[in-house]
Design a protein around this motif. Structure first.
Motif, PDB file in Angstrom:
ATOM      1  N   VAL A 384       0.890  -1.315  -0.292  1.00 26.40           N
ATOM      2  CA  VAL A 384       0.020  -0.390  -0.268  1.00 26.40           C
ATOM      3  C   VAL A 384       0.811   0.884  -0.371  1.00 26.40           C
ATOM      4  O   VAL A 384       1.841   1.847   0.775  1.00 26.40           O
ATOM      5  N   ILE A 385       0.900   2.202  -1.067  1.00 25.64           N
ATOM      6  CA  ILE A 385       1.259   3.523  -0.820  1.00 25.64           C
ATOM      7  C   ILE A 385       0.933   4.056  -0.833  1.00 25.64           C
ATOM      8  O   ILE A 385      -0.195   4.736  -1.674  1.00 25.64           O
ATOM      9  N   MET A 386       0.558   5.076   0.181  1.00 23.88           N
ATOM     10  CA  MET A 386       0.321   7.081   0.773  1.00 23.88           C
ATOM     11  C   MET A 386       0.629   7.411   0.428  1.00 23.88           C
ATOM     12  O   MET A 386       1.690   8.180   0.414  1.00 23.88           O
ATOM     13  N   LEU A 387       0.842   8.983  -0.896  1.00 20.25           N
ATOM     14  CA  LEU A 387       0.952   9.794  -1.099  1.00 20.25           C
ATOM     15  C   LEU A 387      -0.268  11.001  -0.412  1.00 20.25           C
ATOM     16  O   LEU A 387      -1.431  10.769  -0.450  1.00 20.25           O
ATOM     17  N   GLY A 388       0.805  11.798   0.769  1.00 16.15           N
ATOM     18  CA  GLY A 388       0.215  13.185   1.196  1.00 16.15           C
ATOM     19  C   GLY A 388       0.624  13.278   2.219  1.00 16.15           C
ATOM     20  O   GLY A 388       1.510  13.185   2.797  1.00 16.15           O
ATOM     21  N   ASP A 389      -0.053  14.467   2.806  1.00 16.56           N
ATOM     22  CA  ASP A 389       1.039  15.531   3.759  1.00 16.56           C
ATOM     23  C   ASP A 389       0.190  15.706   4.965  1.00 16.56           C
ATOM     24  O   ASP A 389       1.151  16.204   5.594  1.00 16.56           O
ATOM     25  N   ALA A 390      -0.431  14.033   5.646  1.00 18.07           N
ATOM     26  CA  ALA A 390      -1.484  14.159   6.166  1.00 18.07           C
ATOM     27  C   ALA A 390      -1.587  15.714   7.086  1.00 18.07           C
ATOM     28  O   ALA A 390      -1.784  15.333   8.736  1.00 18.07           O
ATOM     29  N   ARG A 391      -2.154  16.644   6.676  1.00 18.56           N
ATOM     30  CA  ARG A 391      -2.922  18.010   7.112  1.00 18.56           C
ATOM     31  C   ARG A 391      -4.440  17.629   7.152  1.00 18.56           C
ATOM     32  O   ARG A 391      -5.125  17.326   5.698  1.00 18.56           O
TER      33      ARG A 391
END
Length: 460
Positions: A384-391
């Motif tokens: 699983v690849i998550m691309l995000g800034d967690a904002r």
């Protein structure tokens, strides 16, 4: 052979893979055939230097530029074979009186009066001044000046302006000296034009592809979130190229691994008829699984630009990574796997960014949607690849769902387009997700994407 050596250098600058052995073959061929026949040279050099059909257009463009320069030099030599009237008059007067009065004192002046071919001297001066490093058009005058100086223009200019080493300066030059001065002025102007033409030719040959290469190197390391839309087309080309390179490397690695270990029992049995001589080997086949990948991309705000190129890279790896499910979100989680199957990748990306990109982020709503759509299909073969800034705009991040993703999958990679020192600043909740990630790292440019996927394929 300077022509061929410079030509090979230009081909390499343009991206053609020319080996030292191929360079030597080209040099030997031109030594045998010479440069008299344009078509013969073109065909022979193509046979020795061009290996890929895609490189043929670049080769022909650069060859035409180089050979045009050679032909111009020949035409200039032929056109200047006859002395001018002023020179003939100066030489006639010199024969009847004081020779020193009509003879040039500078070495360059003497060469010009004697109509020597300056092509080789210009080329040698250009090499000494490293003209092949030219990149900007504003450098052309600089290199023309440096080449003229190396040829001896300073002494020639001093001579033209009447500056001599004579202890008794002449207040009024005689007619013979005047004629010589006029001839030197004309000859110097012709030489300067020849030098400028040579510099212009070299700029076209070297600067065009070198400037492109510098631009590509810059884009590979530039922050994807800061790219201008004008760079998208070139960036897409670079992404596909990097993905093809990575796919080819992994394909070779997979072929090697498929062979497995030597099966001693089967090898002995297969060679029983040969008195123990091992003519045939048998291997224990090793099954190499292609990875199942689930990509989840935040397409809100500036993250959308990074998501665009990550998805493009991912789908350019279809030969070695075919089992890919893709999801995008700002607040609602949307699966776009079928959209990529139905449309060309660039069109699909444009539609995704138009429909879902740039909206406000809600990780809680997005992960709840992912839980209902895909969590059940994740197993120990899934990356699983998550691309995000967690904002998350100060909202609940539903870390409990991300924990389930981590426990069910083979591994979880979180790619953050921000630097590490920005994590947990402001409304970022990156530290809450970190315990449930196999690895988390910045993903800010194409080099980062290439490195991350190289590792995914290596350990799949």
């Amino acid at each position: 052979m300077r022509f061929v050596a410079d030509f090979i250098g230009a081909l390499r600058e343009a991206g053609l893979p020319v080996s030292p052995a191929e360079s030597l073959d080209a040099l030997k061929a031109i030594q045998l055939l010479g440069l008299d026949s344009r078509e013969t040279c073109k065909n022979v050099l193509a046979l020795t230097l061009v290996k890929r059909q895609d490189d043929q257009e670049i080769y022909e463009e650069l060859f035409d530029l180089y050979f045009t320069g050679v032909e111009k030099a020949k035409e200039a030599d032929q056109g200047d074979s006859e002395p001018s009237e002023d020179l003939l008059a100066a030489q006639k007067d010199a024969g009847n009186g004081d020779d020193s009065a009509a003879n040039a004192s500078s070495a360059l002046g003497q060469a010009l009066i004697q109509k020597e071919d300056m092509s080789l001297a210009i080329a040698q001066a250009a090499v000494a001044e490293k003209l092949s490093t030219i990149v900007l058009f504003t450098q052309k005058n600089h290199f023309a000046y440096k080449i003229m100086q190396r040829l001896g223009d300073e002494a020639l200019s001093a001579e033209i302006h009447g500056v001599t080493n004579s202890p008794e300066p002449k207040n009024s030059p005689d007619p013979k000296q005047k004629k010589l001065q006029r001839e030197l002025i004309k000859s110097r102007a012709r030489l300067l034009d020849q030098v400028k033409d040579y510099v212009e030719q070299q700029h076209q040959i070297f600067a065009q592809h070198k400037g492109q290469k510098y631009r590509e190197d810059f884009l590979q390391q530039a922050k994807l979130s800061q790219l201008d839309r004008l760079d998208y087309k070139l960036m897409q080309t670079l992404v596909r190229r990097a993905a093809r390179k990575l796919a080819a490397q992994h394909s070779r690695r997979r072929l090697t691994r498929k062979r497995g270990q030597l099966d001693v029992r089967k090898t002995i049995a297969a060679n029983a008829a040969f008195d123990g001589a091992l003519f045939h080997t048998r291997w224990k086949a090793t099954r190499v699984e292609r990875p199942k990948v689930v990509a989840i991309c935040d397409v809100s705000g500036s993250v959308s630009r990074v998501a665009r190129f990550l998805l493009l890279f991912l789908y350019s790896l279809q030969d070695v990574m075919p089992k890919v499910r893709s999801f995008v979100f700002a607040s609602d989680m949307v699966e776009v796997t079928e959209l990529f199957k139905q449309q060309e990748i660039e069109l699909a990306l444009e539609e995704i960014m138009k429909r879902w990109g740039g909206l406000s982020t809600d990780y809680a709503k997005a992960l709840s949607g992912f839980q209902s759509q895909a969590l059940a299909s994740i197993d120990k073969k899934t990356t699983v690849i998550m691309l995000g800034d967690a904002r998350n705009n100060q909202g609940d991040g539903r870390v409990d769902i991300w924990e389930q993703v981590f426990r069910k999958s083979k591994r979880v990679l979180w790619l953050n387009p921000e630097q590490r020192n920005s994590w947990d600043s402001g409304d970022s909740i990156m530290s809450e997700y970190l315990p449930w990630c196999s690895s988390a790292e910045p993903c800010r440019n194409l080099k980062d994407i290439e490195r991350i996927f190289s590792r995914i394929l290596k350990y799949s």
